[in-house]
Design an enzyme around this catalytic site. Sequence first.
Site, PDB file in Angstrom:
ATOM      1  CB  VAL A  14       6.719   7.369   5.886  1.00 31.02           C
ATOM      2  CG1 VAL A  14       5.867   6.123   5.770  1.00 31.02           C
ATOM      3  CG2 VAL A  14       7.245   7.795   4.515  1.00 31.02           C
ATOM      4  CB  SER A  44      15.414  10.794   4.019  1.00 35.71           C
ATOM      5  OG  SER A  44      16.242   9.666   4.016  1.00 35.71           O
ATOM      6  CG  LEU A  51      11.684  20.175  -5.684  1.00 35.53           C
ATOM      7  CD1 LEU A  51      12.887  20.018  -4.762  1.00 35.53           C
ATOM      8  CD2 LEU A  51      12.131  20.431  -7.107  1.00 35.53           C
ATOM      9  CB  VAL A 173      13.662   0.230  17.493  1.00 35.27           C
ATOM     10  CG1 VAL A 173      13.338  -1.260  17.367  1.00 35.27           C
ATOM     11  CG2 VAL A 173      12.404   1.030  17.813  1.00 35.27           C
ATOM     12  CG  HIS A 224      19.756  13.123  -4.438  1.00 33.92           C
ATOM     13  ND1 HIS A 224      19.955  13.603  -5.694  1.00 33.92           N
ATOM     14  CD2 HIS A 224      18.786  13.895  -3.888  1.00 33.92           C
ATOM     15  CE1 HIS A 224      19.134  14.638  -5.890  1.00 33.92           C
ATOM     16  NE2 HIS A 224      18.425  14.832  -4.810  1.00 33.92           N
ATOM     17  CE1 TYR A 255      15.863  18.730  -6.044  1.00 35.57           C
ATOM     18  CE2 TYR A 255      16.378  16.614  -7.054  1.00 35.57           C
ATOM     19  CZ  TYR A 255      16.315  17.427  -5.936  1.00 35.57           C
ATOM     20  OH  TYR A 255      16.702  16.948  -4.712  1.00 35.57           O
ATOM     21  CB  VAL A 354       8.657  14.389   0.670  1.00 33.87           C
ATOM     22  CG1 VAL A 354       7.710  15.480   1.146  1.00 33.87           C
ATOM     23  CG2 VAL A 354       9.882  14.287   1.571  1.00 33.87           C
ATOM     24  CG  ASP A 541      -7.005 -12.739 -15.007  1.00 37.02           C
ATOM     25  OD1 ASP A 541      -5.827 -12.486 -14.652  1.00 37.02           O
ATOM     26  OD2 ASP A 541      -7.372 -12.708 -16.189  1.00 37.02           O
TER      27      ASP A 541
HETATM   28  P1  FAD Z   1      13.010   9.302   7.346  1.00 42.61           P
HETATM   29  O1  FAD Z   1      12.644  10.720   7.261  1.00 42.61           O
HETATM   30  O2  FAD Z   1      14.439   8.958   7.216  1.00 42.61           O
HETATM   31  O3  FAD Z   1      12.447   8.768   8.689  1.00 42.61           O
HETATM   32  C1  FAD Z   1      12.839   7.515   9.203  1.00 42.61           C
HETATM   33  C2  FAD Z   1      12.954   7.672  10.670  1.00 42.61           C
HETATM   34  O4  FAD Z   1      13.205   6.425  11.279  1.00 42.61           O
HETATM   35  C3  FAD Z   1      14.100   8.578  11.053  1.00 42.61           C
HETATM   36  O5  FAD Z   1      13.574   9.684  11.727  1.00 42.61           O
HETATM   37  C4  FAD Z   1      14.980   7.722  11.919  1.00 42.61           C
HETATM   38  O6  FAD Z   1      15.544   8.433  12.986  1.00 42.61           O
HETATM   39  C5  FAD Z   1      14.016   6.665  12.397  1.00 42.61           C
HETATM   40  N1  FAD Z   1      14.693   5.431  12.773  1.00 42.61           N
HETATM   41  C6  FAD Z   1      15.483   4.674  11.994  1.00 42.61           C
HETATM   42  N2  FAD Z   1      15.964   3.626  12.691  1.00 42.61           N
HETATM   43  C7  FAD Z   1      15.459   3.730  13.933  1.00 42.61           C
HETATM   44  C8  FAD Z   1      15.583   2.948  15.105  1.00 42.61           C
HETATM   45  N3  FAD Z   1      16.326   1.840  15.145  1.00 42.61           N
HETATM   46  N4  FAD Z   1      14.920   3.347  16.206  1.00 42.61           N
HETATM   47  C9  FAD Z   1      14.151   4.456  16.183  1.00 42.61           C
HETATM   48  N5  FAD Z   1      14.004   5.235  15.106  1.00 42.61           N
HETATM   49  C10 FAD Z   1      14.646   4.873  13.982  1.00 42.61           C
HETATM   50  N6  FAD Z   1      11.603  13.333  -1.780  1.00 42.61           N
HETATM   51  C11 FAD Z   1      10.688  14.056  -2.444  1.00 42.61           C
HETATM   52  O7  FAD Z   1       9.535  13.676  -2.528  1.00 42.61           O
HETATM   53  N7  FAD Z   1      11.027  15.232  -3.049  1.00 42.61           N
HETATM   54  C12 FAD Z   1      12.289  15.706  -2.991  1.00 42.61           C
HETATM   55  O8  FAD Z   1      12.574  16.771  -3.530  1.00 42.61           O
HETATM   56  C13 FAD Z   1      13.274  14.951  -2.326  1.00 42.61           C
HETATM   57  N8  FAD Z   1      14.560  15.355  -2.301  1.00 42.61           N
HETATM   58  C14 FAD Z   1      15.441  14.710  -1.502  1.00 42.61           C
HETATM   59  C15 FAD Z   1      16.716  15.237  -1.379  1.00 42.61           C
HETATM   60  C16 FAD Z   1      17.617  14.666  -0.496  1.00 42.61           C
HETATM   61  C17 FAD Z   1      18.978  15.246  -0.364  1.00 42.61           C
HETATM   62  C18 FAD Z   1      17.236  13.524   0.247  1.00 42.61           C
HETATM   63  C19 FAD Z   1      18.151  12.904   1.246  1.00 42.61           C
HETATM   64  C20 FAD Z   1      15.989  12.964   0.053  1.00 42.61           C
HETATM   65  C21 FAD Z   1      15.085  13.539  -0.811  1.00 42.61           C
HETATM   66  N9  FAD Z   1      13.810  13.027  -1.003  1.00 42.61           N
HETATM   67  C22 FAD Z   1      12.870  13.744  -1.691  1.00 42.61           C
HETATM   68  C23 FAD Z   1      13.431  11.712  -0.455  1.00 42.61           C
HETATM   69  C24 FAD Z   1      12.706  11.857   0.842  1.00 42.61           C
HETATM   70  O9  FAD Z   1      13.380  12.725   1.665  1.00 42.61           O
HETATM   71  C25 FAD Z   1      12.575  10.534   1.551  1.00 42.61           C
HETATM   72  O10 FAD Z   1      12.163   9.548   0.655  1.00 42.61           O
HETATM   73  C26 FAD Z   1      11.591  10.615   2.693  1.00 42.61           C
HETATM   74  O11 FAD Z   1      11.891  11.709   3.516  1.00 42.61           O
HETATM   75  C27 FAD Z   1      11.593   9.356   3.510  1.00 42.61           C
HETATM   76  O12 FAD Z   1      10.774   9.534   4.620  1.00 42.61           O
HETATM   77  P2  FAD Z   1      10.741   8.436   5.758  1.00 42.61           P
HETATM   78  O13 FAD Z   1       9.781   8.909   6.785  1.00 42.61           O
HETATM   79  O14 FAD Z   1      10.521   7.117   5.164  1.00 42.61           O
HETATM   80  O15 FAD Z   1      12.232   8.403   6.286  1.00 42.61           O
HETATM   81  N1  THG Z   2      -2.940 -19.709 -18.951  1.00 42.74           N
HETATM   82  C1  THG Z   2      -3.100 -20.262 -17.744  1.00 42.74           C
HETATM   83  N2  THG Z   2      -3.299 -19.536 -16.644  1.00 42.74           N
HETATM   84  C2  THG Z   2      -3.330 -18.178 -16.724  1.00 42.74           C
HETATM   85  C3  THG Z   2      -3.181 -17.540 -17.973  1.00 42.74           C
HETATM   86  C4  THG Z   2      -2.961 -18.348 -19.105  1.00 42.74           C
HETATM   87  N3  THG Z   2      -3.468 -17.446 -15.611  1.00 42.74           N
HETATM   88  C5  THG Z   2      -3.213 -16.038 -15.635  1.00 42.74           C
HETATM   89  C6  THG Z   2      -3.758 -15.434 -16.897  1.00 42.74           C
HETATM   90  N4  THG Z   2      -3.255 -16.176 -18.043  1.00 42.74           N
HETATM   91  C7  THG Z   2      -5.260 -15.519 -16.848  1.00 42.74           C
HETATM   92  N5  THG Z   2      -5.904 -14.915 -17.973  1.00 42.74           N
HETATM   93  C8  THG Z   2      -6.709 -15.606 -18.844  1.00 42.74           C
HETATM   94  C9  THG Z   2      -7.600 -14.870 -19.613  1.00 42.74           C
HETATM   95  C10 THG Z   2      -8.490 -15.505 -20.444  1.00 42.74           C
HETATM   96  C11 THG Z   2      -8.486 -16.892 -20.550  1.00 42.74           C
HETATM   97  C12 THG Z   2      -7.553 -17.623 -19.838  1.00 42.74           C
HETATM   98  C13 THG Z   2      -6.668 -16.982 -18.961  1.00 42.74           C
HETATM   99  C14 THG Z   2      -9.485 -17.592 -21.390  1.00 42.74           C
HETATM  100  N6  THG Z   2     -10.734 -17.116 -21.375  1.00 42.74           N
HETATM  101  C15 THG Z   2     -11.822 -17.700 -22.157  1.00 42.74           C
HETATM  102  C16 THG Z   2     -12.820 -16.601 -22.495  1.00 42.74           C
HETATM  103  O1  THG Z   2     -12.849 -15.596 -21.819  1.00 42.74           O
HETATM  104  O2  THG Z   2     -13.553 -16.801 -23.443  1.00 42.74           O
HETATM  105  C17 THG Z   2     -12.523 -18.812 -21.468  1.00 42.74           C
HETATM  106  C18 THG Z   2     -13.273 -18.394 -20.251  1.00 42.74           C
HETATM  107  C19 THG Z   2     -14.121 -19.502 -19.700  1.00 42.74           C
HETATM  108  O3  THG Z   2     -14.421 -20.473 -20.401  1.00 42.74           O
HETATM  109  O4  THG Z   2     -14.501 -19.356 -18.517  1.00 42.74           O
HETATM  110  O5  THG Z   2      -9.173 -18.560 -22.023  1.00 42.74           O
HETATM  111  O6  THG Z   2      -2.769 -17.862 -20.229  1.00 42.74           O
HETATM  112  N7  THG Z   2      -3.046 -21.591 -17.629  1.00 42.74           N
END
Ligand code: FAD
Ligand code: THG
Length: 812
Positions: A14, A44, A51, A173, A224, A255, A354, A541
């Site tokens: 990330v 991680s 995958l 940090v 995990h 998986y 990832v 809205d």
């Molecule tokens: P990280 O890779 O953990 O990076 C965070 C970094 O922050 C680290 O390098 C750490 O050293 C650093 N850090 C933390 N604290 C400090 C500090 N105080 N000072 C300086 N540096 C710091 N995801 C998928 O999409 N597909 C998969 O198949 C999958 N399989 C997984 C299997 C396993 C076993 C695991 C563990 C994870 C898996 N994941 C998978 C999840 C995925 O790995 C993570 O969600 C992802 O890698 C997170 O990335 P990141 O950069 O947020 O974290």
């Molecule tokens: N009531 C109140 N607030 C809200 C909602 C609610 N906020 C979030 C969400 N729901 C907002 N959504 C709507 C959608 C449509 C209307 C009101 C809230 C609505 N529309 C009329 C129309 O389109 O004909 C009137 C429009 C107008 O006269 O301008 O009544 O449920 N308090």
Amino acid sequence: MAGPRVVIIGAGVVGAALADEISARGWTEVTVVDQGPLPATGGSSSHAPGLVFQTNSSKTMTELARYTVEKLSSLDVDGEPCFLQVGGLEIATTPERLAELHRRHGWITAWGVEGRLLTADECVARHPLVDRERVLGGLLVPTDGLAKAVLAVEAQIRRATERGVTFLARHEVLDVRQADGEVTGVLTDQGEIPADIVVCCAGIWGPKIARMVGMNLPLTPLAHQLAWTGPLPALAGQREEAVRPILRHQDGDLYYRDRFDGIGIGYYGHRPMPVTADDILSVDEADGMPSVQEFTEDDFADAWAETRALLPATREAKIEEGINGLFSFTTDNFPLLGESSDVKGFWVAEAVWVTHSAGVGRAMAEWLVDGFCSSFDLHECDVNRFEPHQLSPEYVLTRDCRNFVEVYDILHPLQPSGDPRPIRTSPFYARQQEHGAVFLEAGGWERPQWYEANAPLVEGRSLALPGDWAARFWSPVVAAEAQVTRETVAMYDMTALKRLEVAGPGAAAFLERLVTGKVAKSVGSVTYTLLLDHDGGIRSDITVARLARDLFQVGANGNLDLDWFTRHLPADGSVQVRDITPGTCCIGLWGPLARKVLQPLTDDDFSDAGLKYFRAKRAYVGSVPVTAMRLSYVGELGWELYTTADQGGKLWDTLWRAAEPLGGILAGRGAFNSLRLEKGYRSFGADMTYEHDPYEAGVGFAVRLDKGDFIGKAALERRRADVRRKLTCLTIDDPGSVVMGKEPVYDGERAVGYVTSAAYGHTIGKGIAYAWLPAGLAAAGTALHIGYFDRRVEAVVAEEPLFDPTMSRLRG
Ligand code: FAD
Ligand code: THG
């Protein structure tokens, strides 16, 4: 041009992706610090088998994954590719899962990624290790594959470094510095680094870093299990790292991926094993592997047995390595992205797989550099989306463990997330229970979906019955409640509707800057209006009621509205914003007999002249002080009646005693949703989101370009002339084929859009589905199909609204 001074904490997938994306946008005063060595930091990312399955019920998550696939496919390190595009195969071993794969195929098609369903034979042809006798079919996504996470880190580090980004390995940090509510830098074990912006990409350590600025980051690191076999005789001689598609066997919580002549096995079926960020060792303490815990073999026994059954060739092999690897879970399975609401300049990009990492890098870079993200709709991912109780450690731990358990389960869209419940109850809760309410959860609130006590209403009515999937969390009572609402009158619990109070001498001017309509009108006015982002996308809205010169009540959609308001508050203290939801409650009293119920209970005038449509006033209902607003999301005569929580029971009883003798009922959210779709009222988050502008979403009427400046106005002036897609009303004749949302829409064989929300219209007698479609297909009468499981449902574009287009009901 070099931009502000940025420190990124963490150089996993990330942090590295963000450093690359942000420097590509010209911000190069960037320092990335990591406690570990580079590029395999010990986080991680160092252990992920990589995958990448793009299929997701969330459009945004699929798009983040798709971008990650595209980007990593284009990257290499000295000729070694960062992505192996072997395809992704999910298999079904039960009929329920096979149906689920059709639903998942619907999502991926809806979101514009190619995928196709395979027969059992085709599955085995793709993945010959799979036992033909066990599989019923599969879903193949050819662009899925394996991300080489450490290589991806290295490739992105190189690109960023070339643009001037500094990477500091082995810098831990220890603190994040701040002054006057803004970050000023970080303190590492090797000294201080000044910064205007700090982005926490620290993965499982995130909560520890966030706490340095007093921020509560709601994630849980969970272990995990990942194991690797030794050589399989059946694969002897395989010289390529991966040739078969990555494989998911969700029925077994498993998986698989290739690794030369062995395979990797990931397992989610074991007991949840949470740890706290504080318990995770630092790199030195952990011998370089802090995100890994010892493999607990017993927990893997079922996985190994199931693997040997599904992939018989593994019977000839042994497990040679295994880890309990840590990564982050969240309470709703979405990442945590955005800026702290308390400390300016402290940002997080956390709980990211990832799979979504490069997409998140791009999203964060856009958000930081431009002030908004134009490539992805991030409303589901915003770190400030949570209600206060959703930040409590107990809640976070319980929900995160539950999400670990359910990670591969088949989940119905209406299925409430189990324990802990109930969390929030309105003052009406006990009364609702007495009437057999069936509750679902909304923002933590228990909210009736229908009332079993209304079962007798079903008799003698002709009610449309939905098909199997749509019939879950549904009852014929829903249909009856909807019809009775339009015949007599019904009471709806609207307490879950988020309510904000905006007060102070600057309130009117403040709101005018944020909304698309005119809200600084006469006291007693109520306005339906929009919040936009700077690019003209819809953030929400809302309704704005002016209750006094300096006092407004806002009906909002969630905590992000509160966060948006709070961020824009003037520094002079002339405006205060407060969430009044927990201390108040609301009943919607709607239906043709609503006035007959209410007027005798009060001396205040509730005639049409006494309180016009979209007006509000204070009044008494019996002894209960209320704020009454004349509007209705179900499209009937009536009012939203607000009072304080202590008065809720009394208000309920007063209204119910008057309504019941007139044939009035209590009605739930199931009926509500059907009625609002008949009326064509959009629901933010489902029908329209950040990526849509008001014109394409059909709420252009809520925009007043002739008023003063407001956020998003300039962008709207550009977007108005260019409406290419439209939120469109479709009807479905067959009641047994009513869909639920997120299904693809086809024009002939071509997927052209997707359904946002749907329900049967019990008073118009048709199924309703709102869908995003190209503008050219939005004309009434256009015949289309909706993909629903393995079927194509006929649907036709209709003129909207379907019910009461002249508003005779509401204005009566
Ligand atoms: P990280 O890779 O953990 O990076 C965070 C970094 O922050 C680290 O390098 C750490 O050293 C650093 N850090 C933390 N604290 C400090 C500090 N105080 N000072 C300086 N540096 C710091 N995801 C998928 O999409 N597909 C998969 O198949 C999958 N399989 C997984 C299997 C396993 C076993 C695991 C563990 C994870 C898996 N994941 C998978 C999840 C995925 O790995 C993570 O969600 C992802 O890698 C997170 O990335 P990141 O950069 O947020 O974290
Ligand atoms: N009531 C109140 N607030 C809200 C909602 C609610 N906020 C979030 C969400 N729901 C907002 N959504 C709507 C959608 C449509 C209307 C009101 C809230 C609505 N529309 C009329 C129309 O389109 O004909 C009137 C429009 C107008 O006269 O301008 O009544 O449920 N308090």
